[in-house]
Design a protein around this motif. Structure first.
Motif, PDB file in Angstrom:
ATOM      1  N   ASP A 151      18.702  20.815  57.256  1.00 34.88           N
ATOM      2  CA  ASP A 151      17.753  21.123  56.489  1.00 34.88           C
ATOM      3  C   ASP A 151      17.904  20.881  54.885  1.00 34.88           C
ATOM      4  OD1 ASP A 151      16.509  23.374  54.761  1.00 34.88           O
ATOM      5  OD2 ASP A 151      16.217  24.373  56.121  1.00 34.88           O
ATOM      6  N   SER A 152      17.173  21.000  54.224  1.00 35.96           N
ATOM      7  CA  SER A 152      17.176  20.405  52.580  1.00 35.96           C
ATOM      8  C   SER A 152      18.218  21.248  51.799  1.00 35.96           C
ATOM      9  CB  SER A 152      16.293  19.808  52.392  1.00 35.96           C
ATOM     10  OG  SER A 152      15.411  21.258  52.079  1.00 35.96           O
ATOM     11  N   GLU A 153      18.118  22.637  52.514  1.00 33.08           N
ATOM     12  CA  GLU A 153      18.717  23.531  51.715  1.00 33.08           C
ATOM     13  C   GLU A 153      19.845  24.280  52.745  1.00 33.08           C
ATOM     14  OE1 GLU A 153      16.373  27.055  50.590  1.00 33.08           O
ATOM     15  OE2 GLU A 153      14.995  25.838  49.334  1.00 33.08           O
ATOM     16  N   PHE A 154      20.451  23.561  53.368  1.00 31.68           N
ATOM     17  CA  PHE A 154      21.450  23.423  54.991  1.00 31.68           C
ATOM     18  C   PHE A 154      22.791  23.939  53.127  1.00 31.68           C
ATOM     19  CE2 PHE A 154      25.413  21.320  56.414  1.00 31.68           C
ATOM     20  CZ  PHE A 154      25.351  22.266  58.016  1.00 31.68           C
ATOM     21  N   GLY A 155      23.398  25.360  53.432  1.00 31.70           N
ATOM     22  CA  GLY A 155      24.141  26.242  53.131  1.00 31.70           C
ATOM     23  C   GLY A 155      23.657  26.861  52.527  1.00 31.70           C
ATOM     24  N   ASN A 156      22.859  27.711  52.526  1.00 28.28           N
ATOM     25  CA  ASN A 156      22.211  28.896  51.668  1.00 28.28           C
ATOM     26  C   ASN A 156      22.547  29.771  52.119  1.00 28.28           C
ATOM     27  OD1 ASN A 156      21.177  28.020  48.979  1.00 28.28           O
ATOM     28  ND2 ASN A 156      20.170  26.370  49.662  1.00 28.28           N
ATOM     29  N   LEU A 157      22.298  31.304  52.077  1.00 33.16           N
ATOM     30  CA  LEU A 157      21.787  32.391  52.275  1.00 33.16           C
ATOM     31  C   LEU A 157      20.353  33.207  51.725  1.00 33.16           C
ATOM     32  CD1 LEU A 157      23.282  35.033  53.600  1.00 33.16           C
ATOM     33  CD2 LEU A 157      24.768  36.013  51.921  1.00 33.16           C
ATOM     34  N   ASP A 158      20.251  33.211  53.001  1.00 35.35           N
ATOM     35  CA  ASP A 158      18.583  34.346  52.723  1.00 35.35           C
ATOM     36  C   ASP A 158      18.179  35.165  52.024  1.00 35.35           C
ATOM     37  OD1 ASP A 158      15.920  35.433  53.823  1.00 35.35           O
ATOM     38  OD2 ASP A 158      15.295  33.183  52.983  1.00 35.35           O
ATOM     39  N   PRO A 159      17.858  35.822  51.270  1.00 33.86           N
ATOM     40  CA  PRO A 159      18.135  37.090  50.831  1.00 33.86           C
ATOM     41  C   PRO A 159      17.888  38.167  51.698  1.00 33.86           C
ATOM     42  CG  PRO A 159      16.292  35.693  49.526  1.00 33.86           C
ATOM     43  CD  PRO A 159      17.205  35.062  50.726  1.00 33.86           C
ATOM     44  N   THR A 160      16.615  37.518  52.837  1.00 28.95           N
ATOM     45  CA  THR A 160      15.861  38.265  54.255  1.00 28.95           C
ATOM     46  C   THR A 160      17.547  38.770  55.002  1.00 28.95           C
ATOM     47  OG1 THR A 160      13.769  38.255  53.425  1.00 28.95           O
ATOM     48  CG2 THR A 160      14.068  38.855  55.568  1.00 28.95           C
ATOM     49  N   ASP A 161      18.066  37.578  54.669  1.00 28.85           N
ATOM     50  CA  ASP A 161      18.894  37.617  56.168  1.00 28.85           C
ATOM     51  C   ASP A 161      19.641  38.798  55.699  1.00 28.85           C
ATOM     52  OD1 ASP A 161      17.496  35.841  58.129  1.00 28.85           O
ATOM     53  OD2 ASP A 161      18.257  33.914  57.571  1.00 28.85           O
ATOM     54  N   TYR A 162      20.279  38.586  54.362  1.00 30.46           N
ATOM     55  CA  TYR A 162      21.250  39.147  53.925  1.00 30.46           C
ATOM     56  C   TYR A 162      21.150  40.737  54.024  1.00 30.46           C
ATOM     57  CZ  TYR A 162      24.567  41.618  50.799  1.00 30.46           C
ATOM     58  OH  TYR A 162      25.750  42.215  49.642  1.00 30.46           O
ATOM     59  N   GLN A 163      20.046  41.512  53.313  1.00 29.81           N
ATOM     60  CA  GLN A 163      19.596  42.566  54.058  1.00 29.81           C
ATOM     61  C   GLN A 163      19.250  43.396  54.912  1.00 29.81           C
ATOM     62  OE1 GLN A 163      18.867  44.786  51.356  1.00 29.81           O
ATOM     63  NE2 GLN A 163      19.410  43.242  49.491  1.00 29.81           N
ATOM     64  N   ALA A 171      31.975  18.748  49.719  1.00 32.70           N
ATOM     65  CA  ALA A 171      32.960  18.173  50.559  1.00 32.70           C
ATOM     66  C   ALA A 171      32.897  18.666  52.006  1.00 32.70           C
ATOM     67  CB  ALA A 171      34.499  18.550  50.372  1.00 32.70           C
ATOM     68  N   SER A 172      33.007  19.963  52.465  1.00 34.01           N
ATOM     69  CA  SER A 172      32.493  20.463  53.532  1.00 34.01           C
ATOM     70  C   SER A 172      31.049  20.470  53.677  1.00 34.01           C
ATOM     71  CB  SER A 172      32.794  22.288  53.685  1.00 34.01           C
ATOM     72  OG  SER A 172      34.032  22.075  52.937  1.00 34.01           O
ATOM     73  N   LEU A 173      30.169  20.416  53.638  1.00 34.85           N
ATOM     74  CA  LEU A 173      28.648  20.355  54.354  1.00 34.85           C
ATOM     75  C   LEU A 173      28.868  18.664  53.778  1.00 34.85           C
ATOM     76  CD1 LEU A 173      26.612  22.650  51.475  1.00 34.85           C
ATOM     77  CD2 LEU A 173      27.330  22.832  53.893  1.00 34.85           C
ATOM     78  N   GLN A 174      29.697  17.934  53.451  1.00 34.02           N
ATOM     79  CA  GLN A 174      29.648  16.396  53.919  1.00 34.02           C
ATOM     80  C   GLN A 174      30.089  15.916  54.763  1.00 34.02           C
ATOM     81  OE1 GLN A 174      31.735  13.761  51.231  1.00 34.02           O
ATOM     82  NE2 GLN A 174      31.085  11.638  50.948  1.00 34.02           N
ATOM     83  N   GLY A 175      31.056  17.118  55.496  1.00 38.13           N
ATOM     84  CA  GLY A 175      31.856  16.915  56.255  1.00 38.13           C
ATOM     85  C   GLY A 175      31.127  16.896  57.981  1.00 38.13           C
ATOM     86  N   TRP A 176      30.459  18.252  57.871  1.00 37.94           N
ATOM     87  CA  TRP A 176      29.442  18.629  58.208  1.00 37.94           C
ATOM     88  C   TRP A 176      28.055  17.476  58.467  1.00 37.94           C
ATOM     89  CZ3 TRP A 176      30.221  22.092  62.186  1.00 37.94           C
ATOM     90  CH2 TRP A 176      31.085  22.610  62.331  1.00 37.94           C
ATOM     91  N   ARG A 177      27.838  17.428  57.790  1.00 38.38           N
ATOM     92  CA  ARG A 177      26.751  15.892  57.697  1.00 38.38           C
ATOM     93  C   ARG A 177      27.344  14.829  58.870  1.00 38.38           C
ATOM     94  NH1 ARG A 177      24.875  18.306  53.524  1.00 38.38           N
ATOM     95  NH2 ARG A 177      22.466  19.136  52.968  1.00 38.38           N
ATOM     96  N   TYR A 178      28.397  14.351  58.407  1.00 39.86           N
ATOM     97  CA  TYR A 178      28.905  13.409  59.209  1.00 39.86           C
ATOM     98  C   TYR A 178      29.291  13.533  60.403  1.00 39.86           C
ATOM     99  CZ  TYR A 178      32.177   8.886  59.893  1.00 39.86           C
ATOM    100  OH  TYR A 178      32.692   8.511  60.120  1.00 39.86           O
ATOM    101  N   ALA A 179      29.447  14.925  60.573  1.00 36.92           N
ATOM    102  CA  ALA A 179      29.602  15.008  61.882  1.00 36.92           C
ATOM    103  C   ALA A 179      28.740  15.257  62.602  1.00 36.92           C
ATOM    104  CB  ALA A 179      30.922  16.431  62.323  1.00 36.92           C
ATOM    105  N   PHE A 180      27.833  15.492  62.491  1.00 33.06           N
ATOM    106  CA  PHE A 180      26.306  15.622  63.150  1.00 33.06           C
ATOM    107  C   PHE A 180      25.747  14.437  63.662  1.00 33.06           C
ATOM    108  CE2 PHE A 180      25.563  19.902  60.994  1.00 33.06           C
ATOM    109  CZ  PHE A 180      26.281  20.226  61.813  1.00 33.06           C
ATOM    110  N   GLN A 181      26.212  13.506  62.259  1.00 31.81           N
ATOM    111  CA  GLN A 181      25.947  11.533  62.667  1.00 31.81           C
ATOM    112  C   GLN A 181      26.830  10.753  62.895  1.00 31.81           C
ATOM    113  OE1 GLN A 181      25.547  11.249  58.509  1.00 31.81           O
ATOM    114  NE2 GLN A 181      23.565  12.080  57.993  1.00 31.81           N
TER     115      GLN A 181
END
Length: 368
Positions: A325-337, A254-264
Motif C-alpha cells: 500500500d502506498s500509505e503503508f505505515g499509517n494509522l487510520d483514525p477510524t481504526d484508532y477510535q 529504514a524500517s519500512l525499507q526493510g519490510w519492503r525489501y523482505a517482501f521482495q
C-alpha cells in the motif's frame, strides 16, 4: 512516490508562553527536513545510536527490522541501531519508559492503554493493519456459530489479549468459562478447552501442524464481526520525538525499507530471521517461520482486511500478490477510535487519548 511527513505540535501546558513563542514554533515546524531530504544517505556525519525493543522473541513477526539491520539500511540513514531481544521479561513499554530503548513495537491496544495511564507513547508508524487474533474451535465440539460458544470453556491469554474476545462475548451475549491459556495450544489439542485463542500467523499454524485439518475447525476472525484491531506499530516516547524528530523519521523510513525489501526477497529474509532465531535458541523451524512471514505480509500490506481474512481460511494460502500500500505505515483514525472505544467499554481505560496527540506519524513511501 509522494513522501509524507507529519509532525503535529502539542498545546503547551505553560500559560506564560507568549504569542511570539507560537510563531517561533510554527516557523521551526515549517523548516523540519522533509522525508525526501531525510532519505538521503548520511555521509561524514557521526551515526546516532538508537535501541529497538520488539515486543517478543526473534521470529518472522519482526523480519523487516532484522532485514533493515542486516542490509545496512539504518546505517545508511545515520543510525547505529541495537536490536534488543524482546519477550515477556522485557516488555517494550517498560523499556521505553525506563529509557532503556528508543523505539519499540507493541499492539495498538496496549499503546492506547499505556497512554491513557500516563505513559506518553506516540505511534510513529503503524505496521499491522488487520487483526490476527482469533478464536478457534473444533467442529466436533458442536461450535459452528457464535451462539454455540455459550457455556463453553474458552482458553484466554492475559489481559491485553482478552479485550477483543470479551468484547465479542458481550456483543453476542455469551457466558463462557474462561481458562488461562499458556504459550502453547496443547490444552486445546488435548480437549481441555472447547475454544482457544490464537494468532493467525502463529498458533493457527501450530494447530494445523498437529494434524488437524482446516475442515475440522471453526474459526472466528474478529474482523468478520466489525472488531478489527490493528496490532503491531512502531512507538517511541513523545519526548524522544520532540528531541529528535529527524532520528524518528529516519528510523521509520529504514524500517519500512526493510519490510519492503523482505517482501521482495522472502527467502533471503527468512535466512536473516533464522539467524536471529538460532542465536536466541528459539524452538521453531523454517516452515513455521515462512508461514508467519507470509501471514505478516498479508496483514501489513492490505487495508482490505476482508480479503486477508478470506485468504486466512485457506490453509495453503501463500502471500497475497498485492503491491505494498502506498500509505503503508499509517494509522487510520477510524481504526484508532474503534480500538479505543472498545478499551473504554471494557473498563480498561477511563478516557480516550486524542488521536492527534497519539499518532505522530512519520511515514515515507519508498519506491518498490
Amino acid at each position: 512516490m509522494v513522501h509524507l511527513w507529519q509532525l503535529r505540535a502539542h498545546r503547551p501546558r505553560h500559560a506564560g508562553l507568549r504569542t511570539t513563542s507560537w510563531i517561533l514554533l510554527w516557523a521551526v515546524a515549517c523548516f523540519i527536513p522533509s522525508p525526501t531530504a531525510a532519505a538521503e544517505p548520511v555521509e561524514d556525519t557521526p551515526l546516532k545510536k538508537a535501541v529497538l525493543i520488539p515486543q517478543w522473541q526473534p521470529q518472522a513477526q519482526f523480519a523487516g527490522f532484522y532485514v533493515a539491520y542486516q542490509k545496512g539500511f539504518y546505517r545508511d540513514l545515520g543510525i547505529d541501531l541495537q536490536i534488543r531481544r524482546g519477550g515477556p521479561e522485557s516488555p517494550s513499554s517498560h523499556l521505553l519508559a525506563e529509557g532503556e530503548a528508543d523505539f519499540g513495537t507493541m499492539f495498538l491496544s496496549t499503546a492506547i492503554e499505556k497512554r491513557a495511564q500516563g505513559l506518553q507513547l506516540v505511534n510513529i508508524g503503524q505496521l499491522v493493519q488487520c487483526s490476527s487474533l482469533m478464536l478457534i474451535a473444533k467442529r466436533s465440539s458442536g461450535v459452528f456459530t457464535p451462539p454455540d460458544i455459550d457455556g463453553k470453556h474458552v482458553g484466554l491469554w492475559g489481559a491485553e489479549f482478552q479485550i477483543q474476545p470479551l468484547a465479542f462475548f458481550r456483543k453476542h451475549h455469551l457466558k463462557i468459562t474462561p481458562i488461562p491459556q499458556a504459550a502453547t495450544v496443547n490444552l486445546f489439542l488435548r480437549g481441555g478447552t472447547d475454544v482457544t485463542s490464537a494468532m493467525w500467523y502463529n498458533e493457527y499454524h501450530m494447530i494445523l501442524n498437529a494434524g488437524i485439518n482446516p475442515e475440522e475447525l471453526t474459526t472466528f476472525f474478529f474482523f468478520d464481526y466489525d472488531m478489527n484491531f490493528p496490532e503491531d506499530g512502531i512507538y517511541c516516547l513523545e519526548s524522544t520525538l520532540r528531541r529528535d524528530p529527524d532520528l524518528c523519521c529516519r528510523f521509520v523510513q529504514a524500517s519500512l525499507q526493510g519490510w519492503r525489501y523482505a517482501f521482495q526477497h522472502p527467502e533471503e529474509a527468512l535466512d536473516i530471521v533464522m539467524s536471529h532465531v538460532d542465536e536466541a535458541n528459539i524452538a521453531t523451524d523454517r516452515v513455521h517461520q515462512r508461514w508467519m512471514f507470509n501471514r505478516m505480509r498479508d496483514l501489513m500490506v492490505s487495508r482490505d482486511c476482508g480479503a486477508v481474512v478470506g485468504a486466512g481460511r485457506n490453509a495453503a494460502a501463500t502471500m497475497i500478490p498485492t503491491p505494498v500500500d502506498s500509505e503503508f505505515g499509517n494509522l487510520d483514525p477510524t481504526d484508532y477510535q474503534r480500538v479505543a472505544q472498545e478499551l473504554q467499554a471494557a473498563g480498561v481505560i477511563d478516557w480516550i487519548p486524542d488521536y492527534g496527540h497519539f499518532y505522530q506519524g512519520c511515514v515515507a513511501a519508498h519506491e518498490n
